[in-house]
Design an enzyme around this catalytic site. Structure first.
Site, PDB file in Angstrom:
ATOM      1  N   SER A   1       4.269  -5.689  -2.568  1.00 30.43           N
ATOM      2  CA  SER A   1       4.509  -4.266  -2.439  1.00 30.43           C
ATOM      3  C   SER A   1       5.473  -3.679  -3.479  1.00 30.43           C
ATOM      4  CB  SER A   1       5.083  -3.996  -1.053  1.00 30.43           C
ATOM      5  OG  SER A   1       6.377  -4.549  -0.927  1.00 30.43           O
TER       6      SER A   1
ATOM      7  N   LYS B   1      13.800  -0.026  -5.648  1.00 35.50           N
ATOM      8  CA  LYS B   1      12.617   0.112  -4.803  1.00 35.50           C
ATOM      9  C   LYS B   1      12.907   1.147  -3.725  1.00 35.50           C
ATOM     10  CE  LYS B   1       9.355  -2.694  -2.095  1.00 35.50           C
ATOM     11  NZ  LYS B   1       9.059  -4.030  -1.527  1.00 35.50           N
TER      12      LYS B   1
ATOM     13  N   SER C   1       6.180 -10.000  -1.784  1.00 38.62           N
ATOM     14  CA  SER C   1       6.241  -8.657  -2.386  1.00 38.62           C
ATOM     15  C   SER C   1       7.117  -8.527  -3.620  1.00 38.62           C
ATOM     16  CB  SER C   1       6.725  -7.647  -1.345  1.00 38.62           C
ATOM     17  OG  SER C   1       5.666  -7.274  -0.505  1.00 38.62           O
TER      18      SER C   1
END
Lengths: 95, 493
Positions: free
Chosen positions: B158, B78, B182
């Site tokens: 997210s 990420k 997330s």
């Protein structure tokens, strides 16, 4: 509680974010909606409840007061939009 | 190539161990898959050269008899984790060009354990969002489609790029971060496994900070076993994060015994929310039955303050964000606005140009609730509510060992559907935020399909630092669900 345009302008100033006049109306509306929604919390009795400061019970560790890292001036300014002689450069603040 | 990209991480590990495949072959197949999946926009930065170098180095280590927990395994990271010398954007315009001179502890742990980096995965800007639509680098497409409907769907957020990459077989696994859901919500939307460990289990050092009392890194994978392997390689005490706990990291795979006989599984009545689709309720009931069939005992429990978790979260997280994001000032890194006449103006113009709408909203809300005169009414009130929510879980765990609930109140929605309604977007996290506020470990396991063919996850929430029970029950749920459905888009097919 709803916020008005002046309050939004004030918090934008505190947050150092320029808000153009044409965005103020919409932002005021959005922030008011969010604040009205979070106000549900008022229904809950929290008298005598301690505010949470740490989600996991733990004691902070102590360590020796020694320099563990350093002499990395070049690394630190490497990502600066503008730097000179190992310093960050900003617009003049002292006349 | 899809025979090497379609397998689980644990299968790849076994093939590598037996010498039936090299990390270089495995990595080459994945580099091609990353390219083939570009239409999803799952990666912000691809690092194929670095990946191949890391793979060669891994093969060389293995030849010398040195193999880490995830030796030779290609992963997506990420783009919230700082990676030394590799662009790190946090999905924001304001970090344009930022190449950290250091490596985050979690990614450092992964590389030390032998993993290979394929690239940096897309995300909501500063991890603020539930659909990956707030990214400056554009939305990510979910590889899944509704039956008979070709509109692109969000992958959740997210950690949307991580979820899409893993679901589309463009990475064997990915790192995610979870502040209010997330990892778990995108895992549910993309039909994969996502685990948020206990707060403190993984170091936060070098992860771009959103809300420091909530942020926690975790794995996103295609099986529960893979999550166990990844978590072991990511976790551990770190002197550089004073909130990381100094506890031994178990070999989580050993927890996957499949034996949950006699285990008490809490079913929280407050998670039965108004307007929740019937199919999610039905899946939840199915999950209860599966665990019962495996010998566990379902217990009805109450978490009475659940309803207040989301509003408390949307005070605490923005408050912390407003402080954490004060560092983006146009001076030290990233974007600097042109034409500022003063330092003050430089800050204001840089932050106006560099932050997107949702980030500005949250920074302003955070600034407001921390400002003089409102601190007690909002911020302290929310922190007191947080204490009560943690207390609810504490009380429940006197009776039960683990809690079962849905992960999200819906399946994936279409790109653009909720983008103009912040509160509707926030409601996506209604089932994930309470465990975040209480710092508890939780996993989302794909358990079934919605009526229109989209994946739905079930969530298990455990006691603090009892990731092992969460994984063990997750493994049983996975075996029972037999979720073998594949998304509409699979890289290279």
């Amino acid at each position: 509680m709803a916020v008005d345009k002046d309050t939004v302008a004030k918090i934008a100033k505190l947050a150092r974010i320029r808000v153009e006049p044409e965005q103020q109306e919409a932002l005021t509306q959005e922030l008011s909606n969010i604040l009205r929604w979070v106000e549900h919390l008022g229904e809950l009795d929290t008298d005598g409840v301690e505010p949470m400061t740490s989600v996991v019970e733990m004691n902070l560790k102590m360590r020796e007061d020694e320099v563990a890292d350093g002499r990395r001036q070049n690394d630190i300014v490497a990502n600066a939009p503008e730097s000179k002689h190992g310093f960050f450069v900003v617009p003049r603040v002292v006349e | 190539m899809s025979e090497l990209t379609g397998i689980t991480l644990s299968r790849a590990r076994d093939l590598l161990t037996k010498g039936e495949v090299s990390s270089k072959e495995l990595t080459q197949a994945h580099v091609q898959a990353v390219e083939a999946a570009r239409s999803l926009n799952a990666y912000i930065t691809e690092t194929p050269d670095k990946a191949l170098k890391m793979a060669e180095a891994s093969d060389a280590r293995r030849a010398k008899g040195e193999a880490g927990v995830v030796e030779g395994i290609p992963l997506a990271v990420k783009d919230l984790f700082c990676t030394e010398g590799v662009l790190t954007t946090a999905g924001s315009h304001i970090l344009d060009g930022f190449k950290p001179p250091y490596e985050s502890t979690v990614t450092g742990n992964l590389w030390r354990n032998g993993a290979v980096m394929l690239g940096k995965a897309n995300l909501d800007e500063f991890a603020m969002g539930s659909s990956n639509e707030t990214s400056y680098h554009g939305p990510v497409e979910n590889p899944w489609r509704r039956q008979g409907d070709n509109r692109p769907l969000v992958p959740g957020g997210s950690s949307g790029g991580s979820a899409a990459a893993v679901a589309a077989r463009a990475a064997l696994a990915a790192t995610g971060t979870d502040t209010g859901g997330s990892i778990r919500q995108p895992a549910s939307f993309a039909g994969i496994v996502g685990m948020k460990p206990t707060y403190g289990r993984c170091s936060r050092w070098g992860i771009v900070a959103f809300a420091s009392s909530l942020d926690q890194a975790g794995p996103m994978t295609r099986s529960v076993r893979d999550a166990a392997i990844m978590l072991r390689a990511m976790a551990g005490h770190d002197e550089k994060d004073s909130t990381s706990v100094d506890l031994p990291v178990p070999d989580y795979e050993q927890a996957l015994t499949g034996d949950i006989r006699g285990l008490k599984v809490g079913i929280p009545r407050e998670y039965r929310v108004e307007g929740m689709p019937q199919e999610i309720e039905a899946l939840w009931q199915q999950g209860i039955q599966w665990l019962k069939d495996a010998g566990a005992e379902p217990v009805d429990i109450s978490l009475p303050r659940t309803h207040y978790a989301l509003p408390a979260y949307y005070i605490i997280a923005p408050a912390e964000a407003s402080s954490n994001l004060a560092r983006y000032d146009g001076v030290r890194f990233g974007l600097r606005a042109e034409g500022a006449g003063s330092l003050e103006e430089l800050y204001e113009l840089t932050r106006e140009a560099g932050f997107g709408r949702e980030v500005k909203r949250r920074v302003l809300i955070g600034t407001y609730v921390l400002s003089a005169g409102y601190y007690d009414a909002y911020y302290n009130k929310a922190r007191k509510v947080r204490t009560l929510i943690a207390q609810d879980f504490h009380d429940a765990y006197k009776e039960v060992d683990v809690i079962l609930a849905p992960t999200a109140p819906s399946a994936a929605f279409a790109i653009g559907d909720l983008v103009d309604d912040p509160i509707a977007m926030y409601l996506n996290d209604v089932f994930t935020v309470p465990a975040s506020l209480a710092g508890l470990p939780a996993i989302s396991v794909p358990a079934g399909l919605s009526g229109d063919g989209l994946p739905l996850g079930l969530q298990l929430i455990g006691k603090a630092f009892d990731e092992e029970t969460v994984l063990r029950v997750g493994g049983v749920l996975e075996d029972a669900a037999q979720f073998t459905h594949e998304p509409a888009f699979v890289a290279g097919r």
